[in-house]
Write a protein that holds these residues in place. Structure first.
Motif, short mmCIF file in Angstrom:
data_model
loop_
_atom_site.label_atom_id
_atom_site.label_comp_id
_atom_site.label_asym_id
_atom_site.label_seq_id
_atom_site.Cartn_x
_atom_site.Cartn_y
_atom_site.Cartn_z
N GLU A 1 0.83 -1.19 0.00
CA GLU A 1 0.00 0.00 0.00
C GLU A 1 0.88 1.26 0.00
OE1 GLU A 1 -3.59 2.13 -0.02
OE2 GLU A 1 -3.25 0.00 -0.29
N ASP A 2 1.93 1.27 0.82
CA ASP A 2 2.84 2.42 0.85
C ASP A 2 3.50 2.62 -0.50
OD1 ASP A 2 2.25 2.94 3.47
OD2 ASP A 2 4.06 1.99 4.28
N SER A 3 3.92 1.53 -1.14
CA SER A 3 4.56 1.63 -2.45
C SER A 3 3.61 2.21 -3.48
CB SER A 3 5.04 0.25 -2.91
OG SER A 3 6.07 -0.21 -2.08
N LEU A 4 2.37 1.77 -3.44
CA LEU A 4 1.38 2.29 -4.39
C LEU A 4 1.12 3.77 -4.14
CD1 LEU A 4 -1.18 -0.65 -4.49
CD2 LEU A 4 0.44 0.01 -6.26
N MET A 5 1.03 4.15 -2.86
CA MET A 5 0.78 5.55 -2.54
C MET A 5 1.96 6.41 -2.98
SD MET A 5 -1.26 5.06 1.12
CE MET A 5 -0.20 6.16 1.92
N LEU A 6 3.17 5.94 -2.77
CA LEU A 6 4.36 6.69 -3.19
C LEU A 6 4.40 6.82 -4.70
CD1 LEU A 6 7.02 8.09 -2.67
CD2 LEU A 6 8.12 5.84 -2.62
N ALA A 7 4.13 5.74 -5.41
CA ALA A 7 4.13 5.79 -6.87
C ALA A 7 3.08 6.77 -7.37
CB ALA A 7 3.87 4.40 -7.43
N GLU A 8 1.91 6.75 -6.75
CA GLU A 8 0.84 7.68 -7.14
C GLU A 8 1.25 9.12 -6.85
OE1 GLU A 8 -3.65 8.63 -5.68
OE2 GLU A 8 -3.06 6.52 -5.79
N PHE A 9 1.84 9.36 -5.69
CA PHE A 9 2.29 10.71 -5.34
C PHE A 9 3.33 11.21 -6.34
CE2 PHE A 9 5.50 13.42 -3.42
CZ PHE A 9 4.72 14.46 -2.95
N LEU A 10 4.30 10.37 -6.65
CA LEU A 10 5.35 10.76 -7.59
C LEU A 10 4.78 11.04 -8.97
CD1 LEU A 10 8.19 8.29 -6.56
CD2 LEU A 10 8.06 10.74 -6.08
N GLU A 11 3.85 10.20 -9.40
CA GLU A 11 3.25 10.40 -10.71
C GLU A 11 2.50 11.73 -10.79
OE1 GLU A 11 -0.35 8.32 -13.05
OE2 GLU A 11 1.28 6.97 -12.50
N ARG A 12 1.83 12.09 -9.71
CA ARG A 12 1.04 13.33 -9.70
C ARG A 12 1.88 14.59 -9.49
NH1 ARG A 12 -4.26 11.88 -6.06
NH2 ARG A 12 -5.12 10.33 -7.48
N ASN A 13 3.00 14.47 -8.75
CA ASN A 13 3.68 15.68 -8.28
C ASN A 13 5.10 15.89 -8.77
OD1 ASN A 13 1.60 16.71 -6.34
ND2 ASN A 13 1.86 14.65 -5.56
#
Length: 61
Positions: A16-28
Motif C-alpha cells: 500500500e505504501d509503495s502504491l501511494m508513493l508511486a501515485e504521489f510521484l506520478e502526480r507531483n
C-alpha cells in the motif's frame, strides 16, 4: 479443495505504501529534460546544505 493465499499485514502495508508513493510521484514530480538538468547542475547548488532560514509566505510575497 481450494487454496486461499493471505498476505501478512506487514506485506499489505508495504504494498500500500509503495502504491501511494508511486501515485504521489506520478502526480507531483515532473520529468526534467537533460538540458534543464544541465542548467541546474551548472548553478552549483549544494542541495544537501540545510543551513538556510525558513521564511513566511508573506515575506516571499
Amino acid at each position: 479443495m481450494s487454496i486461499v493465499m493471505v498476505k501478512k499485514k506487514e506485506e499489505y502495508y508495504e504494498e500500500e505504501d509503495s502504491l501511494m508513493l508511486a501515485e504521489f510521484l506520478e502526480r507531483n514530480v515532473a520529468v526534467v529534460s537533460v538540458a534543464e538538468q544541465e542548467e541546474i547542475d551548472a548553478l552549483g547548488i549544494d542541495f544537501s546544505d540545510l543551513t538556510g532560514e525558513e521564511i513566511r509566505l508573506e515575506e516571499l510575497l
